[in-house]
Design a protein around this motif. Structure first.
Motif, PDB file in Angstrom:
ATOM      1  N   ASP A  76       0.938  -1.288   0.047  1.00 56.56           N
ATOM      2  CA  ASP A  76       0.057  -0.408  -0.342  1.00 56.56           C
ATOM      3  C   ASP A  76       0.640   1.528  -0.540  1.00 56.56           C
ATOM      4  O   ASP A  76       0.296   2.211   0.275  1.00 56.56           O
ATOM      5  CB  ASP A  76      -1.167   0.011   0.562  1.00 56.56           C
ATOM      6  N   LEU A  77       2.532   1.285  -0.548  1.00 57.08           N
ATOM      7  CA  LEU A  77       3.205   2.402  -0.197  1.00 57.08           C
ATOM      8  C   LEU A  77       3.150   3.622  -0.890  1.00 57.08           C
ATOM      9  O   LEU A  77       2.612   4.444  -0.831  1.00 57.08           O
ATOM     10  CB  LEU A  77       4.278   1.770  -0.088  1.00 57.08           C
ATOM     11  N   GLY A  78       2.948   2.926  -2.619  1.00 58.57           N
ATOM     12  CA  GLY A  78       1.914   3.581  -3.188  1.00 58.57           C
ATOM     13  C   GLY A  78       1.190   4.805  -3.022  1.00 58.57           C
ATOM     14  O   GLY A  78       1.162   5.914  -3.098  1.00 58.57           O
ATOM     15  N   ARG A  79      -0.301   4.385  -2.782  1.00 58.58           N
ATOM     16  CA  ARG A  79      -1.355   4.830  -2.368  1.00 58.58           C
ATOM     17  C   ARG A  79      -0.945   5.956  -1.129  1.00 58.58           C
ATOM     18  O   ARG A  79      -1.496   7.145  -0.681  1.00 58.58           O
ATOM     19  CB  ARG A  79      -2.242   4.084  -1.716  1.00 58.58           C
ATOM     20  N   ARG A  80      -0.366   4.955  -0.024  1.00 60.70           N
ATOM     21  CA  ARG A  80       0.089   6.253   1.214  1.00 60.70           C
ATOM     22  C   ARG A  80       1.306   7.184   0.965  1.00 60.70           C
ATOM     23  O   ARG A  80       0.998   8.391   1.332  1.00 60.70           O
ATOM     24  CB  ARG A  80       1.126   5.351   2.497  1.00 60.70           C
ATOM     25  N   ILE A  81       2.033   7.635   0.313  1.00 62.58           N
ATOM     26  CA  ILE A  81       2.814   8.362  -0.171  1.00 62.58           C
ATOM     27  C   ILE A  81       1.926   9.410  -1.036  1.00 62.58           C
ATOM     28  O   ILE A  81       1.844  10.741  -0.458  1.00 62.58           O
ATOM     29  CB  ILE A  81       3.272   8.207  -0.900  1.00 62.58           C
ATOM     30  N   VAL A  82       1.417   9.530  -1.623  1.00 62.41           N
ATOM     31  CA  VAL A  82       0.450  10.306  -2.715  1.00 62.41           C
ATOM     32  C   VAL A  82      -1.087  11.152  -1.429  1.00 62.41           C
ATOM     33  O   VAL A  82      -0.836  12.106  -1.375  1.00 62.41           O
ATOM     34  CB  VAL A  82      -0.948   9.332  -3.340  1.00 62.41           C
TER      35      VAL A  82
END
Length: 196
Positions: free
Chosen positions: A88-94
């Protein structure tokens, strides 16, 4: 003892000692960059003992955040990004990145910082060094792949481009798009950099 009754040596903290330390730190970061600036050198330049700098600031990172008047604490940004799974890193970054920009004050301060970075080589160098140490390196370590630094650099370029488009150029329909819609659309693209 001197005629004033004080012993010679470093002066104690005064009413604006904190401000003098911040000014000395700002000058040192501008002249030498993040890596070459030390607490002792800042203390020397401010005319105080290093212990007094530590009294006001727990670390060089904290001193950097204050001296550069950052609109956010990069360590908290990194902690929020890293709090969860790699899937889920991409979503958290955004989500975290847009969250910094979305408040009126945050947007104003981030715009000012972005404009400073693109118009001053010195500011760009200082910010690059500080942000690399406090955000990009921890995220690279979290990704833990041979080309993790390149991946994180590509993520940063994607996010900076999106910030310019939405908040500075205000290109429609990106500028008025719903925050959740942006996270849903951009999150998977960022996740590709992480795991693709």
């Amino acid at each position: 003892m001197t005629a004033t009754g004080r012993t010679p040596g470093r002066r104690p903290g005064g009413p604006d000692t904190r401000g003098e330390i911040v000014r000395a730190a700002r000058e040192s970061f501008a002249d030498k960059g993040f890596a070459a600036t030390s607490i002792r050198a800042v203390a020397r330049q401010a005319g105080v003992d290093a212990a007094l700098v530590h009294h006001y600031f727990d670390s060089k990172d904290e001193l950097f955040i204050e001296a550069m008047a950052l609109p956010l604490d990069p360590r908290q940004v990194a902690a929020a990004i890293l709090n969860g799974s790699r899937e889920d890193l991409g979503r958290r970054i955004v989500t975290v990145f847009l969250g910094v920009w979305e408040s009126d004050e945050g947007q104003q301060r981030m715009k000012a910082m972005l404009r400073s970075v693109v118009t001053s080589d010195d500011v760009a160098r200082i910010m690059r060094e500080g942000m690399t140490r406090m955000i990009l390196e921890p995220v690279s370590q979290f990704i833990d792949l041979p080309d993790a630094k390149l991946r994180v650099g590509l993520i940063a370029s994607h996010l900076i481009g999106m910030a310019l488009t939405r908040y500075v150029v205000e290109l429609e329909p990106v500028a008025s798009a719903d925050l959740d819609q942006l996270v849903d659309r951009i999150g998977p693209a960022i996740q590709q950099y992480v795991s693709g």
